[in-house]
Write an enzyme that holds these catalytic residues in place. Structure first.
Site, PDB file in Angstrom:
ATOM      1  N   ASP A   1      -2.652   6.507  -3.361  1.00  0.00           N
ATOM      2  CA  ASP A   1      -1.482   5.733  -3.017  1.00  0.00           C
ATOM      3  C   ASP A   1      -0.968   4.597  -3.854  1.00  0.00           C
ATOM      4  OD1 ASP A   1      -3.417   3.984  -2.436  1.00  0.00           O
ATOM      5  OD2 ASP A   1      -2.801   3.407  -0.646  1.00  0.00           O
TER       6      ASP A   1
ATOM      7  N   SER B   1       0.921  -1.317  -0.069  1.00  0.00           N
ATOM      8  CA  SER B   1      -0.138   0.052   0.009  1.00  0.00           C
ATOM      9  C   SER B   1       0.772   1.035   0.120  1.00  0.00           C
ATOM     10  CB  SER B   1      -0.810  -0.062   1.247  1.00  0.00           C
ATOM     11  OG  SER B   1      -1.947   0.830   1.066  1.00  0.00           O
TER      12      SER B   1
ATOM     13  N   ASP C   1      -1.094   1.476  -4.130  1.00  0.00           N
ATOM     14  CA  ASP C   1      -1.920   0.459  -4.554  1.00  0.00           C
ATOM     15  C   ASP C   1      -3.382   1.035  -4.992  1.00  0.00           C
ATOM     16  OD1 ASP C   1      -2.858   0.671  -1.973  1.00  0.00           O
ATOM     17  OD2 ASP C   1      -3.469  -1.292  -1.801  1.00  0.00           O
TER      18      ASP C   1
ATOM     19  N   ASP D   1      -5.943   2.332  -3.483  1.00  0.00           N
ATOM     20  CA  ASP D   1      -7.155   1.989  -2.635  1.00  0.00           C
ATOM     21  C   ASP D   1      -7.259   3.412  -1.740  1.00  0.00           C
ATOM     22  OD1 ASP D   1      -5.474   1.984  -0.438  1.00  0.00           O
ATOM     23  OD2 ASP D   1      -5.998  -0.026   0.228  1.00  0.00           O
TER      24      ASP D   1
END
EC number: 5.4.2.10
Length: 445
Positions: free
Chosen positions: A241, A102, A243, A245
């Site tokens: 960000d 992430s 990834d 999400d």
């Protein structure tokens, strides 16, 4: 429930090459997951990843382990986490696997699973996988080995899905938008989505090299996008960000619009269209300004523990649809099964178009109250929060703040810290209140 050894609240995560994040564990994890998942369903698993250099290594290891357990594997390459959830549903796969840490630096990585409906894997299945991890790896016979293929049109499928969440009667023509992809998994997705909807897009953080993900760019580092919005005289900025999400936004004045303000925009838009079900779920860290602004509109507001997992749990419990965190994890269960930064941005832009309003205008009725967070380190097993001195200090501050203020004391889940959070109308007073409680915590430690 039995305590989990490997899976945390968001899968497995850590520094690459140490602890749990090794290729050996990834291979065994793929095999163990394959053993559990092969007991039912399609025996097909999708793997996606972000842009970390270690992603290729873990992808190969997981692929080998799943194949050894007899599962077919479909590779997506670099794709946002919510894209993996979406394509797991559309391909009717038994599970989706995301290789990502992430918003963490490139030298960290992680592995998490989605179930066939695109939601987090059931806790009991994770426990079953952990039980299989304790067993020796035994490969299925050659004629039962899983096959590996690649989803060549994964990018196009997800772009069309994202665009489908924007109302067909509107376009983004005339808007100049800065899009920061954090050198992460959205680099080849997000700019295309907003361009195809008609916007003029200035992309930054869109040149991943395997080691620059989240490095001074993206939703956790807003300096560059704020500067770019002002320099380019853009209408707004969208920062994602690593990834994809999580989302933060920037208005035309270069001011950050955080997750709380995005939740307010989405709730107001849904209420104005008569489609708001219930209220809004925030967390213990959501700004009191969000609570007060929603109260003024008679929109119910509930707080979960910190973490998008807990937001999701409370949404399901209350049968509400909209929730999230001030850090930018936004959930709208009418538009997906997990947090999706691109779709959250699309929904905000849709609200702007429906109301013919700017980002500044959509947030003008919500006053963000000053919030101060002080971390106090403590030693030993003693719990400072049980101290009478701390309780007296907290009660004193809460009495002075009244209904326009809030105090939150909580232990860190990862460090020996007490987090002291105080909100109120006046920043200097809030700071003094926070320090008063922090001093009481120190003396009780």
């Amino acid at each position: 429930m039995k305590e989990r050894k490997f899976f945390g609240t968001d899968g497995i995560r850590g520094k690459v090459g140490s602890g749990q994040m090794t290729p050996e564990l990834a291979l065994k994890l793929g095999w163990a997951a394959g053993r559990v998942l092969s007991r039912s369903g399609t025996k097909k698993v999708i793997i996606g990843k972000d842009t970390r250099i270690s992603g290729y290594m873990f992808e190969s290891a997981l692929e080998a382990g799943l194949s050894a357990a007899g599962l077919n594997v479909m590779l997506m390459g670099p794709m946002p986490t919510p894209a993996v959830a979406y394509l797991t549903r559309t391909f009717r796969a038994e599970a989706g696997v995301v290789i990502s840490a992430s918003h963490n630096p490139y030298y960290d990585n992680g592995i998490k699973f989605f179930s066939t409906d695109g939601s987090k894997l059931d806790d009991n299945l994770e426990l079953e996988i952990e039980a299989e991890l304790e067993k020796p790896l035994v490969c299925v016979e050659s004629h039962l080995l899983g096959k590996v293929s690649r989803i060549e049109d994964a990018r196009g499928r997800y772009i069309e899905y994202c665009k489908g969440n924007f109302p067909a009667e509107h376009t983004l023509t005339g808007l100049k938008i800065v899009v920061d992809c954090a050198h992460g998994a959205t680099y080849h997705i997000a700019p295309a989505v907003f361009r195809e909807l008609g916007a003029e897009v200035i992309a930054i953080g869109d040149k991943p090299n395997g080691m620059n993900i989240n490095d001074k760019v993206g939703a956790t580092s807003m300096g560059k996008i704020c500067e770019t919005v002002l320099a380019e005289s853009a209408d707004l900025g969208i920062a994602l960000d690593g990834d994809g999400d999580r989302i933060m936004m920037v208005n035309s004045k270069g001011e950050v619009i955080d997750g709380d303000q995005i939740l307010y925009i989405l709730a107001c838009d849904a209420k104005s269209r008569g489609v708001l079900r219930g209220g809004v779920v925030g967390t213990l860290m959501s700004n009191l300004g969000l609570d007060l602004a929603l109260q003024a509109l008679d929109i119910p507001f509930a707080r979960s523990k910190v973490g998008d997992r807990y937001v999701m749990e409370l949404l399901k419990e209350l049968d509400w649809r909209i929730g999230g965190e001030n850090s930018g994890h936004i959930l709208n269960l009418d538009h997906g099964t997990t947090g999706d930064g691109i779709i959250a941005g699309i929904l905000v832009l849709a609200a702007m178009r429906r109301q013919n309003a700017t980002l500044e205008e959509l947030t003008s009725a919500m006053e963000m109250l000053p919030q101060v967070l002080v971390n106090v380190r403590f030693e030993g097993e003693h719990d400072p929060l049980k101290s009478d001195k701390v309780k007296v200090a907290q009660a004193q501050v809460e009495s002075q703040l009244g209904v326009r203020g809030r105090v939150l004391l909580r232990k860190s889940g990862t460090e020996p810290l007490i987090r002291v959070m105080v909100e109120g109308d006046d920043h200097s007073a809030v700071l003094a209140h926070a320090n008063l409680i922090a001093d009481a915590v120190k003396s009780a430690s």
